[in-house]
Scaffold this active site. Sequence first.
Site, PDB file in Angstrom:
ATOM      1  N   HIS A 305       0.850  -1.188   0.000  1.00 27.67           N
ATOM      2  CA  HIS A 305       0.000   0.000   0.000  1.00 27.67           C
ATOM      3  C   HIS A 305       0.882   1.232   0.000  1.00 27.67           C
ATOM      4  O   HIS A 305       1.936   1.236   0.631  1.00 27.67           O
ATOM      5  CB  HIS A 305      -0.909   0.013   1.249  1.00 27.67           C
ATOM      6  N   ASP A 362      -7.927  -5.492   0.113  1.00 26.27           N
ATOM      7  CA  ASP A 362      -8.415  -6.350  -0.963  1.00 26.27           C
ATOM      8  C   ASP A 362      -8.016  -7.811  -0.801  1.00 26.27           C
ATOM      9  O   ASP A 362      -8.513  -8.663  -1.542  1.00 26.27           O
ATOM     10  CB  ASP A 362      -7.875  -5.845  -2.314  1.00 26.27           C
TER      11      ASP A 362
HETATM   12  N1  ACO Z   1       4.143  -7.670  -4.820  1.00 27.40           N
HETATM   13  C1  ACO Z   1       5.483  -7.644  -5.037  1.00 27.40           C
HETATM   14  N2  ACO Z   1       6.231  -6.536  -4.918  1.00 27.40           N
HETATM   15  C2  ACO Z   1       5.621  -5.412  -4.551  1.00 27.40           C
HETATM   16  C3  ACO Z   1       4.238  -5.350  -4.304  1.00 27.40           C
HETATM   17  C4  ACO Z   1       3.492  -6.544  -4.444  1.00 27.40           C
HETATM   18  N3  ACO Z   1       2.176  -6.572  -4.220  1.00 27.40           N
HETATM   19  N4  ACO Z   1       3.889  -4.083  -3.970  1.00 27.40           N
HETATM   20  C5  ACO Z   1       5.006  -3.364  -4.017  1.00 27.40           C
HETATM   21  N5  ACO Z   1       6.060  -4.162  -4.364  1.00 27.40           N
HETATM   22  C6  ACO Z   1       7.475  -3.761  -4.435  1.00 27.40           C
HETATM   23  C7  ACO Z   1       7.760  -2.956  -5.693  1.00 27.40           C
HETATM   24  O1  ACO Z   1       8.150  -3.778  -6.757  1.00 27.40           O
HETATM   25  C8  ACO Z   1       8.862  -2.047  -5.207  1.00 27.40           C
HETATM   26  O2  ACO Z   1      10.041  -2.820  -5.146  1.00 27.40           O
HETATM   27  P1  ACO Z   1      11.493  -2.098  -5.401  1.00 27.40           P
HETATM   28  O3  ACO Z   1      11.637  -1.093  -4.307  1.00 27.40           O
HETATM   29  O4  ACO Z   1      12.461  -3.209  -5.356  1.00 27.40           O
HETATM   30  O5  ACO Z   1      11.400  -1.465  -6.785  1.00 27.40           O
HETATM   31  C9  ACO Z   1       8.460  -1.729  -3.769  1.00 27.40           C
HETATM   32  O6  ACO Z   1       7.700  -2.876  -3.339  1.00 27.40           O
HETATM   33  C10 ACO Z   1       7.632  -0.485  -3.620  1.00 27.40           C
HETATM   34  O7  ACO Z   1       6.516  -0.608  -4.482  1.00 27.40           O
HETATM   35  P2  ACO Z   1       5.869   0.572  -5.290  1.00 27.40           P
HETATM   36  O8  ACO Z   1       5.206   0.030  -6.511  1.00 27.40           O
HETATM   37  O9  ACO Z   1       6.870   1.666  -5.475  1.00 27.40           O
HETATM   38  O10 ACO Z   1       4.778   1.057  -4.255  1.00 27.40           O
HETATM   39  P3  ACO Z   1       3.613   2.027  -4.573  1.00 27.40           P
HETATM   40  O11 ACO Z   1       3.339   2.749  -3.324  1.00 27.40           O
HETATM   41  O12 ACO Z   1       3.862   2.817  -5.811  1.00 27.40           O
HETATM   42  O13 ACO Z   1       2.387   1.038  -4.929  1.00 27.40           O
HETATM   43  C11 ACO Z   1       0.636  -0.487  -4.672  1.00 27.40           C
HETATM   44  C12 ACO Z   1       1.441   0.628  -4.024  1.00 27.40           C
HETATM   45  C13 ACO Z   1       0.126  -0.040  -6.053  1.00 27.40           C
HETATM   46  C14 ACO Z   1      -0.586  -0.781  -3.811  1.00 27.40           C
HETATM   47  C15 ACO Z   1       1.535  -1.735  -4.801  1.00 27.40           C
HETATM   48  O14 ACO Z   1       1.935  -2.172  -3.513  1.00 27.40           O
HETATM   49  C16 ACO Z   1       0.858  -2.868  -5.566  1.00 27.40           C
HETATM   50  O15 ACO Z   1       0.943  -2.911  -6.794  1.00 27.40           O
HETATM   51  N6  ACO Z   1       0.170  -3.820  -4.839  1.00 27.40           N
HETATM   52  C17 ACO Z   1      -0.551  -4.850  -5.496  1.00 27.40           C
HETATM   53  C18 ACO Z   1      -1.887  -4.320  -6.012  1.00 27.40           C
HETATM   54  C19 ACO Z   1      -2.846  -4.055  -4.885  1.00 27.40           C
HETATM   55  O16 ACO Z   1      -3.050  -4.865  -4.000  1.00 27.40           O
HETATM   56  N7  ACO Z   1      -3.514  -2.893  -4.963  1.00 27.40           N
HETATM   57  C20 ACO Z   1      -4.526  -2.488  -3.974  1.00 27.40           C
HETATM   58  C21 ACO Z   1      -4.052  -1.356  -3.130  1.00 27.40           C
HETATM   59  S1  ACO Z   1      -5.205  -0.985  -1.886  1.00 27.40           S
HETATM   60  C22 ACO Z   1      -6.380  -0.135  -2.693  1.00 27.40           C
HETATM   61  O17 ACO Z   1      -6.203   0.551  -3.643  1.00 27.40           O
HETATM   62  C23 ACO Z   1      -7.684  -0.271  -2.155  1.00 27.40           C
END
Ligand code: ACO
Length: 428
Positions: A305, A362
């Site tokens: 998140h 979720d």
């Molecule tokens: N699985 C694997 N790796 C992940 C995940 C995940 N679910 N989420 C983040 N990461 C990793 C990224 O690859 C990144 O790694 P790095 O630092 O080595 O490059 C690091 O964690 C940070 O991730 P970001 O994408 O920069 O985080 P951001 O804050 O931009 O994204 C998000 C947040 C979109 C929720 C992300 O965690 C994600 O894609 N999660 C999966 C989708 C999801 O569950 N979305 C629902 C969110 S809750 C909502 O909207 C109600």
Amino acid sequence: MSNQAKLELDGKSYTLPVVIGTEDEKAVDVSALRADTGYITLDEGYGNTGACKSKITFIDGEKGILRYRGISIEELAEKSSFVETAYLIIYGHLPTSAELQKFSDLLTSNQNLHEDMKYHFEGFPSSSHPMAILSAMINAASCFYPDLMQGDRSHFDEHAARLISQVRTIAAFSYRKSVGKPIIYPKNGYKFTANFLHMLFSDPYDDYEIKPEVARALDLIFLLHADHEQNCSTSTVRMVASSQANLYASCSAGVCALWGPLHGGANQAVVEMLQQIHASGDDGSKFIAAAKDKASGKRLMGFGHRVYKNHDPRAKIIKKSCDEVLRSLKIDDPLLNIAVKLEEVALRDSYFVERKLYPNVDFYSGIIMRALGIPVEMFTVLFAIGRMPGWIANYKEIADDPKGRICRPRQVYVGQSLNSYVPMSTRK
Ligand code: ACO
């Protein structure tokens, strides 16, 4: 605590005011930065940008705190209902019994769509994703209220109630359309969530039996989704509202932003991921390995998140409700076992620990919705029904602000500098 920030740029020093919120959230006010220095701030993805001051919802992502109008999500989940919470979020205080009655009456009296709206449903192919239908129909609904087009806000209460009530009616109709079944109209005697179940699952001569525990579990899902400060869809609603577009147009844009799998679409993506893992015979470990490998293009859906770097408090409540619903309906869902295993493994894995990736709202909500018989394409639609009060409250905050300005970010241009038009005959 400092109430000013100092900035050195091009050999000159500048003082920037610091703004401190009621929960000690600190921000450097850069609104005069460009005028004073010629510089703008750059924050791709807005991870460090406060786009507004808001009184609606407080989140402390480090501590895993979520409060609507100051009341903790845990307390609301235990003691309130979705409709009462919707009132709280929009109007800023818990309603008296007379206020709640008036609000409920407005929801009931506005739950039926204009009959002409039914023709719009006929134009969509039955394979349409219900989120596409939802956003189109919310926007179309605005055509029936000329006061909205003229920027008249005196009927705000009625429109707010109509949107909360009708988004549920539209959602149910779009589901019925997708499965080729006749539309079921709402019934006045039912409460908000029971009525939704009725419209989804009853047949013209056979009323669906509404189990109280099912209605309660769904009502809780709506309540837990009711607002979440400046997420992607709410920021979209505020952005559109800032141009003085009407409430329906603004919320319809919110539905589009919510649809993507990185936002509200994640609840559908979680269940699809669990189904894939189940079908492949993987116990989850192969998927976890793929989610850690950037080249795989996979992510552990329902994890991570932007704001929570600790447990998402909603996820804890949903997990408990998930266990209760499955027990009460005597459902043994293999997907739940896979989800529990994935969570256990991920919470011990250094990749997820170092990045502070925890289950979000979720991760388990889809399993409950599945148990309630709700088809997977409808999951994000249910999120939209829940989020409507939050969008409306944020719209209201923008519309009520006498100093409100249109939201218009800047950019750092990194494209081609001045170039000439090349005639077609000489282009390579
Ligand atoms: N699985 C694997 N790796 C992940 C995940 C995940 N679910 N989420 C983040 N990461 C990793 C990224 O690859 C990144 O790694 P790095 O630092 O080595 O490059 C690091 O964690 C940070 O991730 P970001 O994408 O920069 O985080 P951001 O804050 O931009 O994204 C998000 C947040 C979109 C929720 C992300 O965690 C994600 O894609 N999660 C999966 C989708 C999801 O569950 N979305 C629902 C969110 S809750 C909502 O909207 C109600």
